[in-house]
Design a protein around this motif. Structure first.
Motif, PDB file in Angstrom:
ATOM      1  N   HIS A  50       0.844  -1.196   0.000  1.00  0.00           N
ATOM      2  CA  HIS A  50       0.000   0.000   0.000  1.00  0.00           C
ATOM      3  C   HIS A  50       0.883   1.251   0.000  1.00  0.00           C
ATOM      4  CE1 HIS A  50      -3.794  -2.105   0.654  1.00  0.00           C
ATOM      5  NE2 HIS A  50      -3.044  -2.978   1.322  1.00  0.00           N
ATOM      6  N   PHE A  51       0.350   2.321  -0.550  1.00  0.00           N
ATOM      7  CA  PHE A  51       1.069   3.586  -0.563  1.00  0.00           C
ATOM      8  C   PHE A  51       0.088   4.745  -0.586  1.00  0.00           C
ATOM      9  CE2 PHE A  51       0.491   2.594  -5.053  1.00  0.00           C
ATOM     10  CZ  PHE A  51       0.148   3.813  -5.622  1.00  0.00           C
ATOM     11  N   ARG A  52       0.598   5.897  -0.168  1.00  0.00           N
ATOM     12  CA  ARG A  52      -0.156   7.142  -0.285  1.00  0.00           C
ATOM     13  C   ARG A  52       0.448   7.892  -1.457  1.00  0.00           C
ATOM     14  NH1 ARG A  52       0.883  11.280   4.230  1.00  0.00           N
ATOM     15  NH2 ARG A  52       2.532  11.810   2.796  1.00  0.00           N
ATOM     16  N   PRO A  53      -0.348   8.179  -2.494  1.00  0.00           N
ATOM     17  CA  PRO A  53       0.222   8.817  -3.687  1.00  0.00           C
ATOM     18  C   PRO A  53       0.649  10.264  -3.431  1.00  0.00           C
ATOM     19  CG  PRO A  53      -2.144   8.603  -3.909  1.00  0.00           C
ATOM     20  CD  PRO A  53      -1.768   7.923  -2.627  1.00  0.00           C
ATOM     21  N   ARG A  54       1.545  10.707  -4.257  1.00  0.00           N
ATOM     22  CA  ARG A  54       2.005  12.087  -4.229  1.00  0.00           C
ATOM     23  C   ARG A  54       0.889  12.965  -4.788  1.00  0.00           C
ATOM     24  NH1 ARG A  54       7.334  14.325  -7.369  1.00  0.00           N
ATOM     25  NH2 ARG A  54       6.958  16.491  -6.908  1.00  0.00           N
ATOM     26  N   ARG A  55       0.638  14.091  -4.137  1.00  0.00           N
ATOM     27  CA  ARG A  55      -0.343  15.052  -4.608  1.00  0.00           C
ATOM     28  C   ARG A  55       0.263  16.455  -4.495  1.00  0.00           C
ATOM     29  NH1 ARG A  55      -3.599  11.205  -5.266  1.00  0.00           N
ATOM     30  NH2 ARG A  55      -5.528  10.672  -4.273  1.00  0.00           N
ATOM     31  N   GLY A  56       0.749  16.945  -5.608  1.00  0.00           N
ATOM     32  CA  GLY A  56       1.360  18.271  -5.611  1.00  0.00           C
ATOM     33  C   GLY A  56       2.666  18.310  -4.848  1.00  0.00           C
ATOM     34  N   ARG A  57       3.056  19.517  -4.439  1.00  0.00           N
ATOM     35  CA  ARG A  57       4.341  19.673  -3.735  1.00  0.00           C
ATOM     36  C   ARG A  57       4.226  19.413  -2.239  1.00  0.00           C
ATOM     37  NH1 ARG A  57       6.774  25.230  -5.062  1.00  0.00           N
ATOM     38  NH2 ARG A  57       4.620  25.850  -4.882  1.00  0.00           N
ATOM     39  N   LEU A  58       3.025  19.541  -1.691  1.00  0.00           N
ATOM     40  CA  LEU A  58       2.880  19.450  -0.244  1.00  0.00           C
ATOM     41  C   LEU A  58       2.635  18.035   0.284  1.00  0.00           C
ATOM     42  CD1 LEU A  58       0.777  22.662   0.355  1.00  0.00           C
ATOM     43  CD2 LEU A  58       3.237  22.353   0.582  1.00  0.00           C
ATOM     44  N   ARG A  59       2.023  17.203  -0.518  1.00  0.00           N
ATOM     45  CA  ARG A  59       1.757  15.836  -0.054  1.00  0.00           C
ATOM     46  C   ARG A  59       2.683  14.869  -0.784  1.00  0.00           C
ATOM     47  NH1 ARG A  59      -3.876  12.439  -0.151  1.00  0.00           N
ATOM     48  NH2 ARG A  59      -2.932  10.480   0.472  1.00  0.00           N
ATOM     49  N   ARG A  60       3.652  14.390  -0.069  1.00  0.00           N
ATOM     50  CA  ARG A  60       4.661  13.516  -0.650  1.00  0.00           C
ATOM     51  C   ARG A  60       4.180  12.061  -0.702  1.00  0.00           C
ATOM     52  NH1 ARG A  60       9.829  16.106  -0.617  1.00  0.00           N
ATOM     53  NH2 ARG A  60       9.699  18.034   0.546  1.00  0.00           N
ATOM     54  N   PHE A  61       4.787  11.312  -1.603  1.00  0.00           N
ATOM     55  CA  PHE A  61       4.543   9.880  -1.715  1.00  0.00           C
ATOM     56  C   PHE A  61       5.023   9.194  -0.439  1.00  0.00           C
ATOM     57  CE2 PHE A  61       6.229   5.696  -2.496  1.00  0.00           C
ATOM     58  CZ  PHE A  61       5.201   5.075  -3.175  1.00  0.00           C
ATOM     59  N   LYS A  62       4.289   8.154  -0.006  1.00  0.00           N
ATOM     60  CA  LYS A  62       4.698   7.437   1.194  1.00  0.00           C
ATOM     61  C   LYS A  62       4.246   5.982   1.108  1.00  0.00           C
ATOM     62  CE  LYS A  62       4.094   7.313   6.174  1.00  0.00           C
ATOM     63  NZ  LYS A  62       3.389   7.892   7.312  1.00  0.00           N
ATOM     64  N   LEU A  63       5.171   5.060   1.378  1.00  0.00           N
ATOM     65  CA  LEU A  63       4.800   3.655   1.507  1.00  0.00           C
ATOM     66  C   LEU A  63       4.096   3.487   2.844  1.00  0.00           C
ATOM     67  CD1 LEU A  63       8.000   1.735   0.313  1.00  0.00           C
ATOM     68  CD2 LEU A  63       5.870   2.097  -0.943  1.00  0.00           C
ATOM     69  N   ILE A  64       3.094   2.611   2.870  1.00  0.00           N
ATOM     70  CA  ILE A  64       2.359   2.337   4.102  1.00  0.00           C
ATOM     71  C   ILE A  64       2.600   0.880   4.483  1.00  0.00           C
ATOM     72  CG2 ILE A  64       0.083   2.273   5.189  1.00  0.00           C
ATOM     73  CD1 ILE A  64      -0.757   4.415   3.089  1.00  0.00           C
ATOM     74  N   GLY A  65       3.322   0.676   5.563  1.00  0.00           N
ATOM     75  CA  GLY A  65       3.614  -0.673   6.022  1.00  0.00           C
ATOM     76  C   GLY A  65       4.588  -1.392   5.107  1.00  0.00           C
ATOM     77  N   GLN A  66       4.510  -2.717   5.136  1.00  0.00           N
ATOM     78  CA  GLN A  66       5.368  -3.585   4.334  1.00  0.00           C
ATOM     79  C   GLN A  66       4.520  -4.301   3.297  1.00  0.00           C
ATOM     80  OE1 GLN A  66       8.754  -3.889   4.883  1.00  0.00           O
ATOM     81  NE2 GLN A  66       8.502  -2.285   6.403  1.00  0.00           N
ATOM     82  N   ALA A  67       5.172  -4.867   2.288  1.00  0.00           N
ATOM     83  CA  ALA A  67       4.461  -5.679   1.297  1.00  0.00           C
ATOM     84  C   ALA A  67       3.872  -6.888   2.017  1.00  0.00           C
ATOM     85  CB  ALA A  67       5.404  -6.122   0.181  1.00  0.00           C
ATOM     86  N   GLN A  68       2.575  -7.111   1.804  1.00  0.00           N
ATOM     87  CA  GLN A  68       1.863  -8.196   2.473  1.00  0.00           C
ATOM     88  C   GLN A  68       1.423  -9.263   1.489  1.00  0.00           C
ATOM     89  OE1 GLN A  68       1.388  -8.321   5.897  1.00  0.00           O
ATOM     90  NE2 GLN A  68       2.799  -6.578   5.816  1.00  0.00           N
ATOM     91  N   PRO A  69       1.598 -10.533   1.825  1.00  0.00           N
ATOM     92  CA  PRO A  69       1.101 -11.598   0.947  1.00  0.00           C
ATOM     93  C   PRO A  69      -0.420 -11.607   0.952  1.00  0.00           C
ATOM     94  CG  PRO A  69       1.998 -12.538   2.972  1.00  0.00           C
ATOM     95  CD  PRO A  69       2.247 -11.056   3.030  1.00  0.00           C
ATOM     96  N   THR A  70      -1.006 -11.802  -0.214  1.00  0.00           N
ATOM     97  CA  THR A  70      -2.465 -11.829  -0.306  1.00  0.00           C
ATOM     98  C   THR A  70      -2.993 -13.149  -0.857  1.00  0.00           C
ATOM     99  OG1 THR A  70      -2.482 -10.844  -2.508  1.00  0.00           O
ATOM    100  CG2 THR A  70      -2.619  -9.338  -0.639  1.00  0.00           C
ATOM    101  N   GLY A  71      -2.110 -14.024  -1.279  1.00  0.00           N
ATOM    102  CA  GLY A  71      -2.537 -15.317  -1.794  1.00  0.00           C
ATOM    103  C   GLY A  71      -1.704 -15.732  -2.985  1.00  0.00           C
ATOM    104  N   THR A  72      -2.280 -16.607  -3.812  1.00  0.00           N
ATOM    105  CA  THR A  72      -1.589 -17.097  -4.986  1.00  0.00           C
ATOM    106  C   THR A  72      -2.510 -17.021  -6.201  1.00  0.00           C
ATOM    107  OG1 THR A  72      -2.281 -19.375  -4.552  1.00  0.00           O
ATOM    108  CG2 THR A  72      -0.144 -18.709  -3.671  1.00  0.00           C
TER     109      THR A  72
END
Length: 127
Positions: free
Chosen positions: A100-122
């Motif tokens: 999961h991530f928070r997308p970048r929006r303009g100059r004030l809201r920077r991109f950010k990863l949220i947590g770690q990559a999580q397995p969801t299945g196969t």
């Protein structure tokens, strides 16, 4: 316990995707292949074509070969995430992870990863 080389492939996939998204670039699908220690990154045009390439890799992989298909996909009603489909020789199923991530929006809201990559299945067996 998970193989350290597999973990590194997942880490590489997230780091490459993160660097593009952090810079405000569009993240097109790409595939990382690791054939006997020779790791390559190939940018692809469409997710559908990339999934075909992943299936082809899985059918022909042998020995210590592995790959990861990476793209941005919809994971909720209104949320995109980095999706990593990771496979290795000798396994018909591909493990799917979501970062999961928070997308970048303009100059004030920077991109950010949220947590770690999580397995969801196969995925369905490729063979």
């Amino acid at each position: 316990m998970e193989d350290p080389a597999q973990r590194d492939l997942l880490v590489d996939a997230v780091e490459i995707a993160e660097s593009k998204l952090r810079a405000g670039e569009r993240l097109g699908p790409f595939m990382i292949t690791d054939r006997w220690g020779d790791r390559r990154v190939e940018e692809l045009v469409a997710v559908s074509d990339a999934k075909k390439k992943l299936g082809e890799f899985m059918r022909t992989a042998a020995g210590d070969e592995r790959c990861a298909l990476v793209y941005v996909g919809r994971v909720g009603v209104d949320e995109d995430a980095i999706v990593i489909e990771r496979g290795e020789a000798g396994h018909g199923e591909v493990r799917v992870f979501v970062q999961h991530f928070r997308p970048r929006r303009g100059r004030l809201r920077r991109f950010k990863l949220i947590g770690q990559a999580q397995p969801t299945g196969t995925t369905e067996p490729v063979f």
